[in-house]
Structure formats: structure tokens, C-alpha cells
Design a protein around this motif. Structure first.
Motif, short mmCIF file in Angstrom:
data_model
loop_
_atom_site.label_atom_id
_atom_site.label_comp_id
_atom_site.label_asym_id
_atom_site.label_seq_id
_atom_site.Cartn_x
_atom_site.Cartn_y
_atom_site.Cartn_z
N ILE A 36 0.85 -1.18 0.00
CA ILE A 36 0.00 0.00 0.00
C ILE A 36 0.89 1.24 0.00
O ILE A 36 1.83 1.34 0.80
CB ILE A 36 -0.93 0.01 1.22
CG1 ILE A 36 -1.78 -1.28 1.26
CG2 ILE A 36 -1.84 1.24 1.21
CD1 ILE A 36 -2.59 -1.44 2.54
N SER A 38 0.78 5.38 0.17
CA SER A 38 -0.05 6.54 0.47
C SER A 38 0.37 7.75 -0.36
O SER A 38 1.36 7.69 -1.10
CB SER A 38 -0.01 6.86 1.97
OG SER A 38 1.31 6.98 2.42
N THR A 62 -4.32 7.01 6.33
CA THR A 62 -4.62 6.56 4.96
C THR A 62 -4.76 5.06 4.89
O THR A 62 -5.70 4.54 4.26
CB THR A 62 -3.51 7.01 3.99
OG1 THR A 62 -3.44 8.43 3.96
CG2 THR A 62 -3.78 6.50 2.58
N ASP A 63 -3.86 4.32 5.52
CA ASP A 63 -3.69 2.89 5.22
C ASP A 63 -4.34 1.93 6.21
O ASP A 63 -4.49 0.75 5.90
CB ASP A 63 -2.19 2.55 5.16
CG ASP A 63 -1.44 3.33 4.10
OD1 ASP A 63 -2.11 3.89 3.21
OD2 ASP A 63 -0.20 3.38 4.17
N ILE A 66 -7.77 -0.17 5.09
CA ILE A 66 -7.58 -1.04 3.93
C ILE A 66 -6.52 -2.09 4.21
O ILE A 66 -6.63 -3.24 3.76
CB ILE A 66 -7.25 -0.20 2.67
CG1 ILE A 66 -7.40 -1.08 1.42
CG2 ILE A 66 -5.88 0.45 2.75
CD1 ILE A 66 -7.41 -0.29 0.13
N THR A 79 2.92 -1.75 4.25
CA THR A 79 2.66 -0.35 3.93
C THR A 79 4.00 0.35 3.79
O THR A 79 4.91 0.15 4.61
CB THR A 79 1.80 0.34 5.00
OG1 THR A 79 2.46 0.33 6.27
CG2 THR A 79 0.45 -0.35 5.14
N HIS A 145 -2.98 5.13 -3.00
CA HIS A 145 -3.96 6.19 -2.78
C HIS A 145 -3.41 7.53 -3.25
O HIS A 145 -2.24 7.87 -3.00
CB HIS A 145 -4.31 6.28 -1.29
CG HIS A 145 -5.22 7.42 -0.96
ND1 HIS A 145 -4.81 8.52 -0.23
CD2 HIS A 145 -6.53 7.64 -1.28
CE1 HIS A 145 -5.82 9.36 -0.10
NE2 HIS A 145 -6.87 8.86 -0.73
N LEU A 174 -6.45 4.63 -6.14
CA LEU A 174 -7.64 5.13 -5.46
C LEU A 174 -7.56 6.65 -5.38
O LEU A 174 -6.74 7.19 -4.62
CB LEU A 174 -7.76 4.53 -4.06
CG LEU A 174 -7.56 3.01 -3.94
CD1 LEU A 174 -7.61 2.58 -2.48
CD2 LEU A 174 -8.59 2.25 -4.77
N SER A 301 -10.38 11.27 1.31
CA SER A 301 -9.71 10.72 2.49
C SER A 301 -10.58 10.92 3.71
O SER A 301 -11.58 11.66 3.67
CB SER A 301 -8.38 11.44 2.71
OG SER A 301 -8.61 12.83 2.96
N THR A 317 -10.13 5.07 1.13
CA THR A 317 -9.36 3.96 1.70
C THR A 317 -10.00 3.37 2.95
O THR A 317 -9.39 2.54 3.63
CB THR A 317 -7.91 4.40 2.02
OG1 THR A 317 -7.93 5.45 2.99
CG2 THR A 317 -7.18 4.85 0.77
#
Length: 345
Positions: A36, A38, A62-63, A66, A79, A145, A174, A301, A317
Motif C-alpha cells: 500500500i 499513500s 490513509t492505510d 484497507i 505499507t 492512494h 484510489l 480521504s 481507503t
């Protein structure tokens, strides 16, 4: 709104990790992983399939959601570290706090989410190389993202140019500003406040972003514009061929809209990125050869959602509907290039 040298050894890159991976955290059979990434102005910690930050949000604002979903689905999830500025990731307070994280990676593997897209891509590529050499990951699905989608593309280009051994199996973006953000367009004087059609949140966002761009002088804030990304001499054109053989799924949000005639570079949007940009509607097939698209009525977000008093699950997310789209993208990645192009685009 504030918010690449594989193929060479880590020693040659000058990378030194300050802490060894936790025992049992990187078994030899972990050849495939989801990473992932960000976006702009984000500060996100490095997390592993087994360990996130022990306090606050396990993987940042953010992460976290998800990542939790993908781990629950049985994926090996990492991440990538990002800092809103140069340096290693530090514990965060304020909106989306986190602390007591498992490992802090060096600055050269940490994306400066306020710096240039290509420099961010170089740092991300070093991180992906670390996953290969230190954790046995040789096949990666990128879930990105916002500007993380641009950082990912920059990283892929560097990995390719250096003959990196790992394979990027798919890219899912995303709310990525493939064609730029109208906020940056305003900061660059190519869109006026009148494009907001009187919407106060839009106007305030534009003004706030311009102030931030002026304060930082250079970096992602200026580069996430149509003028920088699009056109025959733009950044996207220089990326032609990078995504050949890599299926891409694009998810855009249209939580905010205005009736009547509108500028499609602004409306509808997720608060930061117009839907037309998130779905790369004007990006040539030479740059984006195989794409599938989906639209959800989400904000960019949880930060944007909070400003509009919307639930966290209405953010890209954090939305279970988006998780299902990511699940589908990962499940169908091996066969995706054999399916119709531009579905939903």
C-alpha cells in the motif's frame, strides 16, 4: 489539505536498517505481497504482515482500514513509509495519530510526500528493493492512494530501468490525480475560483492549497497539475511504456457535484481530485494500455470526510465497497490483460 535502484545490493545503495525484522516476520515462502502506497502530504508508517503500530492507528490515517481488510483476506501486506517532508517516519499526534511502530526504515527508503514525484519514486523503489532482498518478496501488487499512484508509476520506471528482479503484477489506484488536481491547477493559475461555481468548500480548498504550494516553493504540490502531467511534453508522456504488461484498476470518488454546466476538470470530485482525473479519461493508451475503472460516491480521504462531517467509511481507503473493488482487482490480476480494455472508463 496538507497533506526506484533495484538490481543493486542494499549496501551499494547505502541503505542501513536500524532494527532487524522481528523473528518470524519474513518466512522464506513470502514471494508475493500487496504493498500500500499513500499519497501527497501523507505521513504513514512502515508496517509488515504481522505487525503495525502498537498505539493509535496501526498504519496511519490513509492505510489502516484497507490494510486491516487485506490482512484479514489472507494477503501478505506491507505499507510503504512516507513522511510529509524529508526524514524517517516519526510517531505522530493530531489527526490520525500513531506510535510504537515495529521498524523505522531509513530516509532513502521513505517517500517524501511533499517532494517531487520522481524523487518519491526513487525512494519507493528502494523500499520495494528492500522487500525483495530482505523479505523475499519478488511479486508485488501495488495499491496506491492519491499521489501514491504517481509515486508508484515513478518507482516502476526506475525498477525497470535498473533491471530489478521483482515483478509488479498489478496497480490499483484510489483517487489518483492521473491528470492533476484542480487545487494545483488553481495554484498554477490555470483554473479560477469561478470554476467552484460558488461552492465554499471548493473555494476554501483552492485557497488553502495555493498557500501551501507557495510556502513549500517546489515539490508535489506544483507537479500535481494538468500543466505538469499532461500534454506531449508532460510527465505522463514520459511514462509511455512503463505500464505495458501491468493491468491497472482506477477507482474515483464523486462525493461532490454541482448541477448544470460544469468544468469537468473540477466536477464531480472527491474534494481534491476530479473524477475525470481519477479515471484518467484523457490519458493516452500509450501511457495506460490496460485499464478498468470504477466510481464510488466517496471523499478523497478521512480528512476530507471529517471536514464535511461525513463518516470514515465514505472515504476511499476506508470504504468496504472500495475494499471489494480492490479484492476483485487482486483476484483477477493474472488474467486481466486478456479482458476488455477501458471497462467503466
Amino acid at each position: 489539505m496538507r497533506k526506484i535502484l533495484a538490481g543493486l545490493s542494499i549496501a551499494l545503495l547505502g541503505v542501513t536498517v536500524s532494527a532487524a525484522p522481528p523473528a518470524g516476520s519474513a518466512p522464506a515462502d513470502r514471494a508475493h505481497a500487496v504493498v500500500i502506497v499513500s499519497g501527497g502530504a501523507a505521513t504513514s508508517p512502515f508496517t509488515t504482515p504481522d505487525a503495525g503500530c502498537a498505539s493509535g492507528l496501526a498504519a496511519g490515517n490513509t492505510d489502516t482500514a484497507i490494510r486491516r481488510h487485506l490482512v484479514d483476506q489472507g494477503h501478505e501486506v506491507y505499507t510503504s513509509p512516507a513522511m510529509a517532508g524529508r526524514g524517517r517516519v516519526t510517531d505522530q499526534t493530531g489527526f490520525g495519530p500513531f506510535g510504537d511502530c515495529p521498524i523505522t526504515l531509513p530516509e532513502i527508503m521513505t517517500v517524501d510526500s511533499t517532494g517531487s514525484i520522481d524523487t518519491a519514486g526513487e525512494h519507493l523503489a528502494r523500499f520495494l528493493n528492500y522487500l525483495d532482498t530482505e523479505r523475499g518478496v519478488d511479486q508485488i501488487d501495488l495499491v496506491a492512494h492519491s499521489m501514491g499512484g504517481l509515486y508508484s508509476r515513478a518507482a516502476i520506471k526506475v525498477l525497470q530501468s535498473t533491471g530489478a528482479p521483482m515483478r509488479i503484477r498489478s496497480l490499483t489506484t484510489l483517487g489518483t490525480p492521473w491528470q492533476g488536481s484542480f487545487l494545483s491547477d488553481y495554484a498554477g493559475d490555470t483554473i479560477g475560483l469561478d470554476a467552484c461555481l460558488g461552492d465554499q468548500f471548493c473555494e476554501q480548498s483552492m485557497e488553502g492549497f495555493r498557500d501551501e504550494v507557495v510556502r513549500r516553493v517546489s515539490g508535489s504540490g506544483r507537479e500535481v497539475s494538468r500543466a505538469y502531467l499532461m500534454g506531449p511534453q508532460g510527465w505522463n508522456a514520459a511514462q509511455a511504456g512503463v505500464l505495458d504488461g501491468i493491468p491497472v484498476v482506477l477507482v474515483g470518488g464523486d462525493a461532490f457535484a454541482r448541477p448544470g454546466p460544469v468544468d469537468p476538470a473540477v466536477w464531480p470530485n472527491d474534494g481534491i481530485v476530479a473524477l475525470r482525473s481519477a479515471l484518467a479519461m484523457d490519458v493516452d493508451d500509450a501511457v495506460l494500455p490496460h485499464r478498468r475503472c470504477a466510481t464510488v460516491d466517496d471523499a478523497h480521504s478521512i480528512y476530507v470526510a471529517s471536514l464535511k462531517a461525513m463518516p470514515e467509511t465514505s472515504a476511499l481507503t476506508w470504504d468496504p465497497r472500495v475494499f471489494a473493488l480492490v479484492d476483485e482487482a487482486l483476484a483477477t490480476a493474472p488474467e486481466a490483460l486478456g479482458t476488455p480494455n477501458r471497462v467503466g472508463c
